[in-house]
Motif scaffolding. Structure first.
Motif: not given
Length: 315
Positions: A172, A175, A180, A183-184, A201, A220
């Motif tokens: 997070n 993100y 992102p 993060a993913r 998210g 998300e």
């Protein structure tokens, strides 16, 4: 006793396979302007590298529990500093890869990607004490919320919900700092390891506890308050949206549930759409819910059926 069996030489027709795969790559990359990948440089972040980074950061966050087996307390600070320094150095390379990928068609973005990467990683490192404090509350919530737990150490070492939250609270931060894809990847590492799928998210408050955990999905734009407890197979998802331009779904819409403080959601419940589950509510097992409920609600399958019109379940 018979001797070893000798198999005939196998011919795999590798030239044809390699040629076919090359054609498939060209067919994929061409329409997407990606043919320049033949420059020979890696363009994308590495899942393997991020897995090691998160493992090292987990050890630094909880050195005497998730760090090296032979770590001694008198050298704890040295280990933490050395490990975080190495992890941030490795993270810098991954952040730079994502920024270069995003800015591949914009020379201005490419020009300062390295400096932006340094700033992102610096800010990420500064967040680590806050992440540790949030995780302490998550571990405590799991220990206090599960009568089968014998110690907070057992919770930290054994519970998949805690492992998922270590990954999520780190993901997070990435993100929110504008990387992102990294993060993913971190979130999907946790998903693969624990069966718990939390989008990086998602906003999750203090003292969060996922009991058992397998099959939990959190979308998300979900917002979860403090002292919330979920059981296995809970979904905080989105309804189907009509497609936007070019048949693609619109991005950035708030489309997942808002769960207020002190809510308990039991196994198998599915809550869809931007609905609000009021403070202190209890959502029973296997409930399918697409509307908001006020604070203090007790929602079960039976209560939902009684609220339906006389035309029955299909009405």
């Amino acid at each position: 006793m018979s001797g070893p069996a000798y198999l005939p030489t196998a011919h795999w027709n590798l030239d044809s396979i390699v040629s076919g795969l090359r054609q498939a790559r060209v067919a994929w990359r061409g329409p997407r302007g990606r043919l320049r990948e033949d420059a020979g440089l890696r363009e994308f972040p590495s899942q393997e590298a991020l897995r090691q980074i998160i493992k090292d950061l987990s050890g630094a966050l909880f050195p005497m529990r998730l760090g090296p087996i032979d770590l001694r307390e008198e050298v704890e600070d040295f280990y933490v500093g050395h490990t975080i320094g190495a992890a941030l150095d490795a993270l810098l390379h991954q952040v730079n890869l994502e920024l270069q990928y995003v800015g591949r068609d914009d020379p201005a973005q490419l020009a300062d990607s390295r400096q932006r990467a340094i700033e992102i990683v610096r800010r990420f490192g500064a967040e680590l004490p806050r992440v540790r404090a949030a995780l302490d509350l998550d571990v405590t919530a799991a220990y206090q919320g599960d009568p089968a737990a014998h110690s907070v150490d057992e919770v930290l070492l054994c519970y998949p919900g805690v492992a998922a939250m270590i990954h999520h609270r780190l993901a997070n931060v990435l993100y929110r700092l504008g990387v992102p894809m990294l993060a993913r990847i971190v979130a999907e590492i946790a998903h693969a390891d624990t069966g718990i799928d939390i989008h990086p998210g998602a906003t999750i408050g203090r003292s969060f506890f996922i009991d058992h955990g397998t099959g939990v999905v959190i979308g998300e734009t979900a917002i979860i308050g403090d002292r919330v407890r979920l059981y296995q197979m809970v979904t905080l998802g989105a309804k189907r949206f009509p497609p936007g331009e070019n048949g693609e779904l619109k991005k950035g819409l708030a489309r997942h549930p808002l769960i207020e403080d002190d809510v308990v959601i039991y196994a198998g419940a599915t809550i869809l759409g931007r609905v609000t589950i009021g403070k202190g509510s209890t959502i029973g097992g296997n409930v399918w819910l697409t509307r908001s409920v006020p604070p203090g609600s007790n929602v079960t399958q039976a209560s939902l059926v009684s609220d339906m019109p006389d035309c029955g379940l299909g009405g």
